[in-house]
Design a protein around this motif. Sequence first.
Motif, mmCIF file in Angstrom:
data_model
loop_
_atom_site.group_PDB
_atom_site.id
_atom_site.type_symbol
_atom_site.label_atom_id
_atom_site.label_comp_id
_atom_site.label_asym_id
_atom_site.label_seq_id
_atom_site.Cartn_x
_atom_site.Cartn_y
_atom_site.Cartn_z
ATOM 1 N N LEU A 4 -18.025 16.102 34.088
ATOM 2 C CA LEU A 4 -17.550 16.160 32.701
ATOM 3 C C LEU A 4 -18.017 17.447 32.030
ATOM 4 O O LEU A 4 -17.247 18.092 31.301
ATOM 5 N N CYS A 26 -8.284 9.769 34.934
ATOM 6 C CA CYS A 26 -8.887 9.376 36.207
ATOM 7 C C CYS A 26 -8.021 8.315 36.886
ATOM 8 O O CYS A 26 -7.531 7.389 36.229
ATOM 9 N N VAL A 72 -8.691 14.045 30.021
ATOM 10 C CA VAL A 72 -9.142 13.788 31.388
ATOM 11 C C VAL A 72 -8.586 12.440 31.836
ATOM 12 O O VAL A 72 -8.892 11.401 31.245
ATOM 13 N N ALA A 98 -7.153 17.666 32.849
ATOM 14 C CA ALA A 98 -7.940 17.583 34.079
ATOM 15 C C ALA A 98 -7.673 16.228 34.716
ATOM 16 O O ALA A 98 -7.704 15.193 34.033
ATOM 17 N N LEU A 133 -15.715 10.444 37.921
ATOM 18 C CA LEU A 133 -16.182 11.189 36.758
ATOM 19 C C LEU A 133 -17.668 10.913 36.542
ATOM 20 O O LEU A 133 -18.085 9.759 36.435
ATOM 21 N N ILE A 182 -15.759 20.189 33.170
ATOM 22 C CA ILE A 182 -14.416 20.135 32.584
ATOM 23 C C ILE A 182 -14.438 20.473 31.105
ATOM 24 O O ILE A 182 -13.584 21.227 30.608
ATOM 25 N N LEU A 206 -10.452 10.363 27.418
ATOM 26 C CA LEU A 206 -10.857 9.958 28.763
ATOM 27 C C LEU A 206 -10.136 8.663 29.120
ATOM 28 O O LEU A 206 -10.343 7.637 28.472
#
Length: 368
Positions: free
Chosen positions: A214, A164, A162, A190, A209, A217, A134
């Motif tokens: 989450l 962001c 993931v 993602a 997020l 995903i 993340l």
Amino acid sequence: MSTSFYAPDFAAPVSPPWSADQDETLRCVHIRQETHDVKTFVLAANGPRNFRYLPGQFITLELEIGDKKINRCYTLSSTPTRPDLVSITVKRVPGGVVSNWLHDNVRVGMELGAMGPSGEFSCFKAPAQRYLFLSGGSGVTPLMSMTRALHDLGSDADIVFVHCARTPADVLFPEELTMMARNMANLRLAMVCEQHTPGSAYAGHLGRLDAARLAHIAPDFLQRDVYTCGPAPFMGAVRGLLSGAGFEMQRYREESFSFESLATQEVVESDNTNSSNSDTIPAFNIQLQKMGKAFTCPTDQTILKSAIAAGIRLPSSCSSGACGTCKTKKISGQVEMKHAGGIRQREIDQGWFLPCCSKPLSDIVMER
């Protein structure tokens, strides 16, 4: 035969390991503009060098900016599976002394002083079969280093990555991540952007997020080892949603990529400290020889924090013993120091120490 690009001597013998106790002069050989405010600086040694480090570790640049010497830590976005070069990926921070200087001044051919790799944030320290990476903003760099290494090694690890960002224009490494996902059957990507960029073809998640997103995903995120890097609010939100979902937090690891001064935070913490027990905690006198100032420091507090509480500003950056910015010569006295690679053993032997991670064991006289 001359060449316009960096060409390592592939026949040179393998160089010794690169350690945090070692000075290095690195030469910029290439600069990539990743986004409007992010650049990658590709660096090489002046002589034959195979850079060995753990994916996710950082180096400390030793720079002279104006008339000041400044140390700053940057995560290596490169991978040790390609050992001839290293790279750092730097976001221009408004008001950031070092990031703006790097963006405005570093050119191909320029040399930078550096200390070797440090840091514990690496999935190679605790290998697992299923990961959840993340990242928030330029906190993607250590996770990119890990993913590049796993890709090059042909890993079959199950990874959900993931990333962001504020807008699609701020997403870092989208093409390379997509390429690696094509090569790695178990790598799923993602992207989550807070807002759309007009005219963009972005078709990923919009918003922030949260637990519901989450779970959509990565439905099995409770069974994965989680590695997180990004701004402090981002990591705090991730910790909150994971703990709220019943995640086993011993399988959670995070790394802050920002080494901006924590002076304001330190002052707030000092002001909020319960002073009712101050008379029962031993304290020692700390003298600053050149500044002609002194203050007391309890044995349960770092020297840097006590200096800030006394209204004395000392150079600092990471406040965790990682960067070496606060490095100071100790004339006399003893300290308990728990550093994170920001000082070399030979410097400790010569009497240097880091006030940000040192607590006094006696009265101290500092050269500063």
